[in-house]
Design an enzyme around this catalytic site. Structure first.
Site, mmCIF file in Angstrom:
data_model
loop_
_atom_site.group_PDB
_atom_site.id
_atom_site.type_symbol
_atom_site.label_atom_id
_atom_site.label_comp_id
_atom_site.label_asym_id
_atom_site.label_seq_id
_atom_site.Cartn_x
_atom_site.Cartn_y
_atom_site.Cartn_z
ATOM 1 N N CYS A 253 -4.451 2.237 -8.774
ATOM 2 C CA CYS A 253 -3.170 2.568 -9.410
ATOM 3 C C CYS A 253 -2.647 1.449 -10.322
ATOM 4 C CB CYS A 253 -2.119 2.948 -8.371
ATOM 5 S SG CYS A 253 -1.504 1.570 -7.406
ATOM 6 N N ASP A 273 3.076 5.378 -1.409
ATOM 7 C CA ASP A 273 2.490 5.679 -0.095
ATOM 8 C C ASP A 273 1.277 4.774 0.151
ATOM 9 O OD1 ASP A 273 2.309 7.100 2.301
ATOM 10 O OD2 ASP A 273 0.910 8.555 1.461
#
Lengths: 360, 360
Positions: A253, A273
């Site tokens: 990410c 998360d």
């Protein structure tokens, strides 16, 4: 073949008479034809070990400060009713001998050591807890981590990454908490999920008719394992990496976030998360805190002015780690406010802190 | 003075070469100046015990089926950093020796045996769990039971009756569940609470403006202890046994129920907060089942035709006991229907079943 380890402890209000107590207990071990060895503890109480048939090992110890501990280790294939009888006999005799001075008798459920299915997954705050796990559903190493999915009778399948309980099929409260517990409107909104490979957040978010969900999960093996074994959590959203209103990018990410920042792409909700707050500030955790700060900084940059950033924190007992995190939030280049909420996630066996963060 | 008991286990894919492994590990114990005793296990693997300074006891066992267990018992006043070092050294050496055949290394949080504050309160389904308990707030025997209130860092004070975790200050979900989880209207209604000495149900029910609540709790000492130490649960409702819309009778509920039946007195809601379903049908539990049936029968008799009876069941894993209870419900003289609901009560560390029962 697992070993069962029984413990039976007597806390006394006064030290016991060692020789009288021991003499009286010996008959129990003699009946079991166990071979006794008395050890020299150099003044630290009485200690004897007993070896029995089938490799049974018993340890009897009388501490001078008024504690009697008893251990019994046997193979799980041993005659467990007979083992229970031995423990019963010992407890009964001790109560008869030391009646009046026994403050507490503690006989714990037997530890199961070396079992095929490991039932002990300590909490984040370091407590010993046994789960009702009866099956190893999945156990593999990916390029990033060890991935286990274990079946619990009450919690359903549990995803365990590198030994940490991540999420069980019972844990909708986790997903609800990290989405704001119903306080936010997702319809027509753009959402970014960081991590979330179990599909829980994606599955719940899709139901709320958002404009678009982008999920960035690094580990294809987590996605594949959860698609197959965590269907109560992910439904069918992981069956395809693209849906009407969502896309799953199987990527790290960090570069993706950097690209979004460069492109000026923003979101109404960013849901982290990825990682729990590191539990310590020891050197080996420094990189974890740096990572957390990097993700936070980038996430706030792709957050619209009216947007919300959601993240799990850690168990409520790790107050220092939580304070450290809140300190970090106060020191970000972009000023933010935050609220926090304590949530009971069923399979965690400890209360968990969740954060909501927004731009000032 | 408590004893800390460490375990460190190695599950191997193939049996280890005993003599080579043992020789290699011996140096660790020699450095610690521990005295070794090798025991004859009559063919059940290698077993040695080591006695060290300060009364430390170590047990090393190599099972022939490919499991190595290690135990270390020491006093809590011992040098725990040194003990950790010993465990680290052992783990490191084992990994170097048996690299490739180790399937699992398991080092559990140390058991604390004989401690002043007992942290182990096994679940209803018999699993070993450690609580974050740091203080004994109350511990007395009443005429009916042992009453403990222990402080947990995360759950607040916990009421423990005869060794069973009853309710913690964190456990509003229990109270909400046994009141129907918001599905019922209590305003203007007449309510009977059986048990409930912690005051949780009474406190929540009073807020809903009922006409009258009658609570029948047998144990004044529970009421007194909870009034003082469980205020997050009971608020101020136990400060007086009578309020605007409630009355607490400190009595055995059976004769009271019988009197109500005789008088034809009825209620809109009967909430049984007395007893969990017995976990077995063994002879010693017979009287528990009889008691349960008696309470059920009397409760249904004082229930209005449109009324609801609420009760906890037991943990969801005790499926046989729950089935037995449901069988009982189907055989009552007055025909009833029921629904059930699984609820996560924070301090229970297991999911719990709740029942709603009504007249057909």
């Amino acid at each position: 073949m697992a070993v069962r380890h029984y413990t039976l402890d007597f806390k006394l209000s006064a030290p016991a008479d060692h020789s009288a107590t021991v003499r009286s207990l010996q008959s129990i071990f003699q009946e079991q034809e166990m071979t006794e060895t008395v050890h020299d503890t150099e003044g630290h109480g009485y200690l004897a070990t007993f070896i029995g048939k089938n490799g049974r090992l018993a340890i009897l110890r009388l501490y001078s400060h008024g504690l009697v501990t008893f251990d019994l280790q046997c193979c799980e294939a041993d005659d467990l009713a007979q083992v229970d009888n031995l423990l019963d006999a010992l407890e009964k005799k001790m109560k008869a001998l030391l009646n009046g001075t026994i403050q507490r008798v503690k006989r714990l459920p037997a530890l199961q050591r070396g079992a095929e299915v490991d039932r002990y997954w300590p909490t984040a705050d370091g407590r010993l807890v046994e789960y009702d796990i009866d099956e190893v559903v999945f156990d593999k190493d990916s390029a990033y981590q060890n991935i286990k999915i274990l079946h619990s009778r009450q919690f359903g399948n549990i995803l365990i990454l590198n030994g940490d309980v991540n999420l069980a099929e019972s844990d909708l409260p986790y997903t609800q908490a990290i989405m704001g517990n119903g306080r936010e409107h997702y319809a027509g909104k753009e959402i970014l999920i960081l991590g979330g490979g179990d599909g829980g957040i994606l599955c719940e978010a899709v139901k709320l008719k958002p404009k678009m969900i982008t999920m960035v999960e690094i580990d294809q093996m987590v996605i594949d394992a959860c698609r197959k074994h965590m269907r109560k959590t992910c439904g069918n959203v992981l069956d395809n990496l693209k849906g009407d209103c969502y896309e799953v990018l199987v990527e790290d990410c960090v570069p993706i976030l950097k690209k979004f920042v460069e492109e000026g792409r923003t979101f109404d909700f960013v849901i982290n998360d990825l990682t729990a707050i590191p539990i310590s500030t020891a050197p080996e955790e420094d990189s974890m805190w740096e990572f957390l700060r990097l993700i936070l900084d980038l996430s706030i940059k792709v957050l619209r002015p009216s947007g919300k950033y959601f993240s799990q924190g850690n168990c409520v007992n790790l107050t220092e780690a939580l304070s450290e995190y809140e300190g970090l939030l106060r020191k970000l280049s972009c000023k933010v406010d935050f609220s926090k909420e304590v949530v009971c996630v069923p399979s965690y066996l400890e209360l968990w802190m969740f954060y909501t963060i927004w731009k000032k």
